[in-house]
Write an enzyme that holds these catalytic residues in place. Structure first.
Site, PDB file in Angstrom:
ATOM      1  N   HIS A  75      32.593  59.302  51.439  1.00 31.76           N
ATOM      2  CA  HIS A  75      33.723  58.820  51.078  1.00 31.76           C
ATOM      3  C   HIS A  75      34.388  59.744  49.922  1.00 31.76           C
ATOM      4  O   HIS A  75      33.669  60.095  49.245  1.00 31.76           O
ATOM      5  CB  HIS A  75      33.602  57.325  50.226  1.00 31.76           C
ATOM      6  CG  HIS A  75      33.593  56.348  51.061  1.00 31.76           C
ATOM      7  ND1 HIS A  75      33.220  54.938  50.578  1.00 31.76           N
ATOM      8  CD2 HIS A  75      33.311  56.262  52.549  1.00 31.76           C
ATOM      9  CE1 HIS A  75      33.173  54.082  51.701  1.00 31.76           C
ATOM     10  NE2 HIS A  75      32.924  55.002  52.867  1.00 31.76           N
ATOM     11  N   TYR A 204      37.446  48.397  43.982  1.00 29.93           N
ATOM     12  CA  TYR A 204      37.099  47.736  42.726  1.00 29.93           C
ATOM     13  C   TYR A 204      38.339  47.018  42.102  1.00 29.93           C
ATOM     14  O   TYR A 204      39.374  47.652  41.736  1.00 29.93           O
ATOM     15  CB  TYR A 204      36.566  48.977  41.510  1.00 29.93           C
ATOM     16  CG  TYR A 204      35.272  49.610  41.737  1.00 29.93           C
ATOM     17  CD1 TYR A 204      35.102  50.568  42.574  1.00 29.93           C
ATOM     18  CD2 TYR A 204      34.054  49.073  40.920  1.00 29.93           C
ATOM     19  CE1 TYR A 204      34.003  51.049  42.775  1.00 29.93           C
ATOM     20  CE2 TYR A 204      32.815  49.654  41.151  1.00 29.93           C
ATOM     21  CZ  TYR A 204      32.822  50.954  42.232  1.00 29.93           C
ATOM     22  OH  TYR A 204      31.595  51.327  42.338  1.00 29.93           O
ATOM     23  N   PRO A 296      25.409  47.794  37.520  1.00 30.49           N
ATOM     24  CA  PRO A 296      25.633  48.488  38.655  1.00 30.49           C
ATOM     25  C   PRO A 296      27.167  49.039  38.730  1.00 30.49           C
ATOM     26  O   PRO A 296      27.312  49.631  40.070  1.00 30.49           O
ATOM     27  CB  PRO A 296      25.120  47.278  39.712  1.00 30.49           C
ATOM     28  CG  PRO A 296      25.456  46.112  38.961  1.00 30.49           C
ATOM     29  CD  PRO A 296      25.100  46.259  37.663  1.00 30.49           C
ATOM     30  N   LYS A 300      24.990  54.019  39.355  1.00 30.62           N
ATOM     31  CA  LYS A 300      24.302  55.210  38.819  1.00 30.62           C
ATOM     32  C   LYS A 300      22.575  54.579  38.889  1.00 30.62           C
ATOM     33  O   LYS A 300      21.994  55.976  38.965  1.00 30.62           O
ATOM     34  CB  LYS A 300      24.463  55.460  37.409  1.00 30.62           C
ATOM     35  CG  LYS A 300      25.934  55.869  37.410  1.00 30.62           C
ATOM     36  CD  LYS A 300      26.062  57.495  37.552  1.00 30.62           C
ATOM     37  CE  LYS A 300      27.552  57.825  37.788  1.00 30.62           C
ATOM     38  NZ  LYS A 300      27.709  58.121  39.279  1.00 30.62           N
ATOM     39  N   TYR A 388      31.867  59.673  38.571  1.00 27.93           N
ATOM     40  CA  TYR A 388      31.528  58.557  39.567  1.00 27.93           C
ATOM     41  C   TYR A 388      30.743  59.407  40.745  1.00 27.93           C
ATOM     42  O   TYR A 388      29.773  58.914  41.377  1.00 27.93           O
ATOM     43  CB  TYR A 388      33.107  58.017  40.219  1.00 27.93           C
ATOM     44  CG  TYR A 388      32.440  56.935  41.326  1.00 27.93           C
ATOM     45  CD1 TYR A 388      32.340  55.748  40.529  1.00 27.93           C
ATOM     46  CD2 TYR A 388      32.397  57.220  42.516  1.00 27.93           C
ATOM     47  CE1 TYR A 388      31.856  54.556  41.502  1.00 27.93           C
ATOM     48  CE2 TYR A 388      31.914  55.948  43.402  1.00 27.93           C
ATOM     49  CZ  TYR A 388      31.631  54.764  42.732  1.00 27.93           C
ATOM     50  OH  TYR A 388      31.227  53.731  43.598  1.00 27.93           O
TER      51      TYR A 388
HETATM   52  P1  RFL Z   1      12.767  49.836  41.656  1.00 29.57           P
HETATM   53  O1  RFL Z   1      13.632  50.139  42.983  1.00 29.57           O
HETATM   54  O2  RFL Z   1      12.510  48.642  40.946  1.00 29.57           O
HETATM   55  O3  RFL Z   1      11.315  49.928  42.062  1.00 29.57           O
HETATM   56  C1  RFL Z   1      10.033  49.988  41.540  1.00 29.57           C
HETATM   57  C2  RFL Z   1       9.099  49.471  42.169  1.00 29.57           C
HETATM   58  O4  RFL Z   1       7.870  49.290  41.458  1.00 29.57           O
HETATM   59  C3  RFL Z   1       7.237  48.098  41.907  1.00 29.57           C
HETATM   60  N1  RFL Z   1       6.340  47.558  40.617  1.00 29.57           N
HETATM   61  C4  RFL Z   1       5.065  47.542  40.907  1.00 29.57           C
HETATM   62  N2  RFL Z   1       4.100  48.355  41.692  1.00 29.57           N
HETATM   63  C5  RFL Z   1       2.957  48.300  41.100  1.00 29.57           C
HETATM   64  N3  RFL Z   1       2.181  47.752  40.012  1.00 29.57           N
HETATM   65  C6  RFL Z   1       3.077  47.102  39.215  1.00 29.57           C
HETATM   66  N4  RFL Z   1       2.492  46.583  38.089  1.00 29.57           N
HETATM   67  C7  RFL Z   1       4.699  47.067  39.485  1.00 29.57           C
HETATM   68  N5  RFL Z   1       5.573  46.392  38.990  1.00 29.57           N
HETATM   69  C8  RFL Z   1       6.658  46.732  39.760  1.00 29.57           C
HETATM   70  C9  RFL Z   1       8.411  46.976  42.305  1.00 29.57           C
HETATM   71  O5  RFL Z   1       8.131  46.193  43.118  1.00 29.57           O
HETATM   72  C10 RFL Z   1       9.383  48.098  42.864  1.00 29.57           C
HETATM   73  O6  RFL Z   1       9.127  48.291  44.396  1.00 29.57           O
HETATM   74  O7  RFL Z   1      12.971  50.996  40.761  1.00 29.57           O
HETATM   75  P2  RFL Z   1      13.258  52.580  40.848  1.00 29.57           P
HETATM   76  O8  RFL Z   1      12.637  53.251  42.007  1.00 29.57           O
HETATM   77  O9  RFL Z   1      13.116  53.336  39.401  1.00 29.57           O
HETATM   78  O10 RFL Z   1      14.807  52.669  41.590  1.00 29.57           O
HETATM   79  C11 RFL Z   1      15.850  52.182  40.920  1.00 29.57           C
HETATM   80  C12 RFL Z   1      16.866  51.625  41.847  1.00 29.57           C
HETATM   81  O11 RFL Z   1      16.454  50.886  42.390  1.00 29.57           O
HETATM   82  C13 RFL Z   1      18.013  50.828  41.103  1.00 29.57           C
HETATM   83  O12 RFL Z   1      18.402  51.638  39.951  1.00 29.57           O
HETATM   84  C14 RFL Z   1      19.219  50.632  41.894  1.00 29.57           C
HETATM   85  O13 RFL Z   1      18.911  49.900  42.680  1.00 29.57           O
HETATM   86  C15 RFL Z   1      20.362  50.170  41.088  1.00 29.57           C
HETATM   87  N6  RFL Z   1      21.697  49.855  41.979  1.00 29.57           N
HETATM   88  C16 RFL Z   1      22.368  50.963  42.425  1.00 29.57           C
HETATM   89  N7  RFL Z   1      22.108  52.005  42.122  1.00 29.57           N
HETATM   90  C17 RFL Z   1      22.964  53.289  42.429  1.00 29.57           C
HETATM   91  O14 RFL Z   1      22.508  54.279  42.023  1.00 29.57           O
HETATM   92  N8  RFL Z   1      24.227  52.846  43.180  1.00 29.57           N
HETATM   93  C18 RFL Z   1      24.367  51.708  43.733  1.00 29.57           C
HETATM   94  O15 RFL Z   1      25.363  51.420  44.381  1.00 29.57           O
HETATM   95  C19 RFL Z   1      23.473  50.508  43.170  1.00 29.57           C
HETATM   96  N9  RFL Z   1      23.979  49.149  43.494  1.00 29.57           N
HETATM   97  C20 RFL Z   1      21.909  48.559  42.142  1.00 29.57           C
HETATM   98  C21 RFL Z   1      23.093  48.162  42.908  1.00 29.57           C
HETATM   99  C22 RFL Z   1      20.899  47.600  41.657  1.00 29.57           C
HETATM  100  C23 RFL Z   1      21.331  46.165  42.134  1.00 29.57           C
HETATM  101  N10 RFL Z   1      20.570  45.145  41.831  1.00 29.57           N
HETATM  102  C24 RFL Z   1      20.022  44.222  42.506  1.00 29.57           C
HETATM  103  C25 RFL Z   1      19.782  45.260  40.692  1.00 29.57           C
HETATM  104  C26 RFL Z   1      23.292  47.005  43.293  1.00 29.57           C
HETATM  105  C27 RFL Z   1      22.733  45.816  43.048  1.00 29.57           C
HETATM  106  C28 RFL Z   1      23.086  44.599  43.203  1.00 29.57           C
HETATM  107  C1  PHB Z   2      27.079  48.531  46.599  1.00 26.48           C
HETATM  108  O1  PHB Z   2      27.439  48.782  47.785  1.00 26.48           O
HETATM  109  O2  PHB Z   2      26.008  47.782  46.722  1.00 26.48           O
HETATM  110  C2  PHB Z   2      27.541  49.014  45.522  1.00 26.48           C
HETATM  111  C3  PHB Z   2      28.722  49.858  45.442  1.00 26.48           C
HETATM  112  C4  PHB Z   2      29.157  50.230  44.243  1.00 26.48           C
HETATM  113  C5  PHB Z   2      28.626  49.742  43.082  1.00 26.48           C
HETATM  114  C6  PHB Z   2      27.562  48.818  43.076  1.00 26.48           C
HETATM  115  C7  PHB Z   2      27.126  48.576  44.431  1.00 26.48           C
HETATM  116  O3  PHB Z   2      29.169  50.201  41.826  1.00 26.48           O
END
Ligand code: RFL
Ligand code: PHB
Length: 394
Positions: A75, A204, A296, A300, A388
């Protein structure tokens, strides 16, 4: 107790832990990855969708970019919608050609797990009772239980990649760490729907009923979010109500609206900002959500996690190649600079686009004025665009 020896013990098999394991493997460094959830749970969890340019480039350089190149949706812009109009921010034009790519976190994890399995190096799911010890010595240890048997991994370093609810951050003595936290008074209700995206780029929207976001995962799957209460009761949100609210908040005067489809997933996410300083204690290095959480809105979190482990892998590579610890010493300071930059941006996106309790209406008028300025000023749009799409890894 079964004894295991490795160079880097990695707690958590999310994007941070698995990417670190992969980058270390490319440098010929051994690691042992443990994860407390099942492989299905880790891969199926619906989370991030937006990859910064630097994340895409790193995946390609690290040899795990083939599916991303085929299936990722590049994009060059995003839309901001307010007062019923959509305004395009031409991000690539404003940043010398940098863009974002839509590719679900689920797919990133599938690629990383595939690469791990191909490397033959260990990755254990469904471990229990994980604890970390002797972090301020050259031989830190990780203990865990797997299938009733106790295991102890003796490492040179421990990487705490266990997310925001993990145990690694808690193992740092309180006297050695500061926690900065900001909790937002709302959450996101997210759905995944079998519906072809009706916009090629994200939308957005700030509406007087609250924020809404139109995103996607593929040419047939739409991802949408609505601002809601942090403790919103999903029982009050049957699909029909979700769709009608999404359409009210997203539809614009040019006739654009999302298409309705069957909902395959629904969930609520709370929103907060958290930073831990420093990101290191002795031989423990925190990376990803274990060290910092962003709301979110700026997309980032996953990208910051990838930037952390890229730096950490570089530091460990220098250490094993020549004993030089200077990059490891800089790990936390450099990471905090990038983290606070992302925190500021995510806070700004969040506070510009969400409704807060505002009896006099002052805040909403201020937000609209901010958005009017933004879409009318190339300088302001450039500031949004360069944050972004993200800054290069450093
Ligand atoms: P994670 O993915 O939470 O992985 C950590 C892992 O550790 C495990 N764990 C353990 N394992 C062993 N022993 C223990 N005691 C443990 N405790 C926990 C967990 O089960 C898990 O598998 O962290 P990591 O690797 O630092 O990654 C971070 C990302 O997952 C997170 O920042 C993103 O998902 C955030 N996020 C977004 N980030 C983006 O860059 N772009 C996006 O578009 C974006 N959209 C989002 C998001 C997060 C969202 N939610 C649900 C929080 C959208 C949403 C809705
Ligand atoms: C997503 O596609 O899940 C998404 C996109 C943009 C955001 C957060 C999540 O800022």
């Amino acid at each position: 107790m079964r004894q295991i020896r490795t160079q880097v013990g990695i707690v958590g098999a999310g994007p941070a832990g698995l990417m670190l394991g992969h980058l270390l493997h490319l440098h010929g460094i051994d690691s042992f990855i443990i994860e407390d959830r099942s492989e299905d749970h880790v891969v199926e969890r619906v989370r991030a969708g937006v990859l910064e340019q630097a994340t895409v480039d790193l995946m390609r350089e690290a040899g795990i970019g083939d599916r991303l190149a085929r299936q990722g949706l590049r994009h060059d812009g995003i839309f901001l919608a307010f007062r019923g109009d959509r305004h395009r921010i031409p991000m690539a034009d404003l940043t010398g050609g940098r863009s974002i790519t839509i590719y679900g976190q689920n797919e990133v994890l599938r690629d990383l797990i595939g690469a791990r399995v191909a490397s033959g190096r260990p990755l254990l799911f469904e471990v229990a009772d994980v604890s970390i010890h002797e972090l301020d010595t050259p031989r830190p240890r990780i203990r865990f239980r797997k299938d009733e048997a106790l295991h102890e991994v003796t490492c040179d370093f421990v990487a705490g990649c266990d997310g925001s609810q993990g145990i690694c951050r808690l193992a740092i003595p309180a006297t050695h760490l500061r926690v900065f936290e900001h909790v937002y008074p709302f959450g996101w209700l997210g759905i995944l729907a079998d519906a072809a995206p009706t916009s090629d780029e994200l939308v957005y929207s700030l509406h007087d009923r609250g924020f809404a976001l139109f995103s996607m995962r593929s040419p047939t799957v739409t991802r949408l979010y609505l601002q809601c209460a942090p403790d919103e009761d999903l029982g009050l949100w049957p699909d029909e109500r979700v769709w009608s609210e999404l359409i009210v908040r997203l539809a614009t005067s040019d006739g654009w609206a999302p298409d309705v489809g069957s909902v395959s997933q629904k969930g609520v996410t709370r929103m907060r900002s958290l930073v831990v300083e420093p990101m290191r204690y002795g031989r423990l290095f925190l990376a990803g959500d274990a060290a910092h959480v962003v709301p979110p809105t700026g997309a980032k979190g996953l990208n910051l996690a990838v930037a952390d482990v890229w730096r950490l892998a570089g530091g460990l590579e220098a250490f094993y190649a020549s004993g030089n610890e200077s990059k490891l010493r800089e790990y936390s300071e450099r990471g905090l600079q990038r983290t606070w930059r992302a925190q500021r941006f995510s806070w700004w996106m969040t506070s510009t686009l969400h409704r807060t309790p505002d009896p006099s209406g002052f805040e909403y008028r201020r937000q609209l004025a901010e958005l009017d300025y933004l879409v009318g000023s190339r300088a302001a749009m450039t500031s949004l665009a360069e944050n972004y799409v993200g800054v290069p890894l450093a």
